[in-house]
Design an enzyme around this catalytic site. Sequence first.
Site, short mmCIF file in Angstrom:
data_model
loop_
_atom_site.label_atom_id
_atom_site.label_comp_id
_atom_site.label_asym_id
_atom_site.label_seq_id
_atom_site.Cartn_x
_atom_site.Cartn_y
_atom_site.Cartn_z
CE LYS A 15 -2.46 -0.15 3.51
NZ LYS A 15 -2.21 -1.69 4.12
NE ARG A 91 -4.69 1.86 10.76
CZ ARG A 91 -3.77 1.16 10.50
NH1 ARG A 91 -4.03 0.01 11.19
NH2 ARG A 91 -2.68 1.97 9.90
NE ARG A 125 10.52 -5.26 8.62
CZ ARG A 125 9.65 -4.36 8.81
NH1 ARG A 125 9.72 -3.07 7.99
NH2 ARG A 125 9.07 -4.49 9.21
NE ARG A 158 11.65 -3.77 13.01
CZ ARG A 158 11.18 -2.52 12.73
NH1 ARG A 158 11.56 -2.12 11.99
NH2 ARG A 158 9.73 -2.95 13.08
NE ARG A 169 2.62 -5.88 11.31
CZ ARG A 169 3.28 -6.06 10.61
NH1 ARG A 169 4.64 -6.21 10.83
NH2 ARG A 169 3.02 -4.86 9.65
#
Length: 212
Positions: A15, A91, A125, A158, A169
């Site tokens: 996004k 949201r 990541r 992370r 999530r």
Amino acid sequence: MGKHILLLGPPGAGKGTQSKRLAEEFDLEHVTTGDALRANKEMDISEMDTEYDTPGAYMDAGELVPDEVVNAIVEEALSSADGYVLDGYPRNLEQAEELSSMTDLDAVVYLSVDTDELVDRLTGRRVCPDCGASYHVEFEPPEESGVCDECGAELVQRDDDTEETVRERLRVYEENTAPVVEHYRGEGVLVEVDGEGTPDEVFEAIADVVDQ
């Protein structure tokens, strides 16, 4: 008149990247909740009967800014923009209903990406603990595996990029935002774009929708 575009999609769907390109291509303002909050940290919300008198005070206290404050800030950001691409809001269903009372949307685009693909994207990541450089094992790998190009430090994953955290999530996103997607689908304004192509392919598809 600039166009009013809403971009929806789960974490990892791209996004942010696509919103920025849309904003540049169509000369629109890129409005994200985070940016709008930072830009209006000092906004006087004392008449709202909230715990703090400014959005900034919530942020400084590390607390979630209440929906009504977020709504007011988004409204402020949208009213001062000629055209915009809205990213990261609404949201939930309440915010979607609030949004329809403050503005008219020209296009609602949903970036659809398979959950396993999202997990790959989000868990790939790697960051450098020393200089903060960011890589992706698949899309933007460092020259030498596991080592930072910039400073030679060892790259780390992370905690919020581990598979368990990422799946949680995505589950939370789904729970809160699936009703928003259905809301726009029910209104007949939602256009679903396959978010699994290259960034250029995805952008072309979104641009086609916006052009119409």
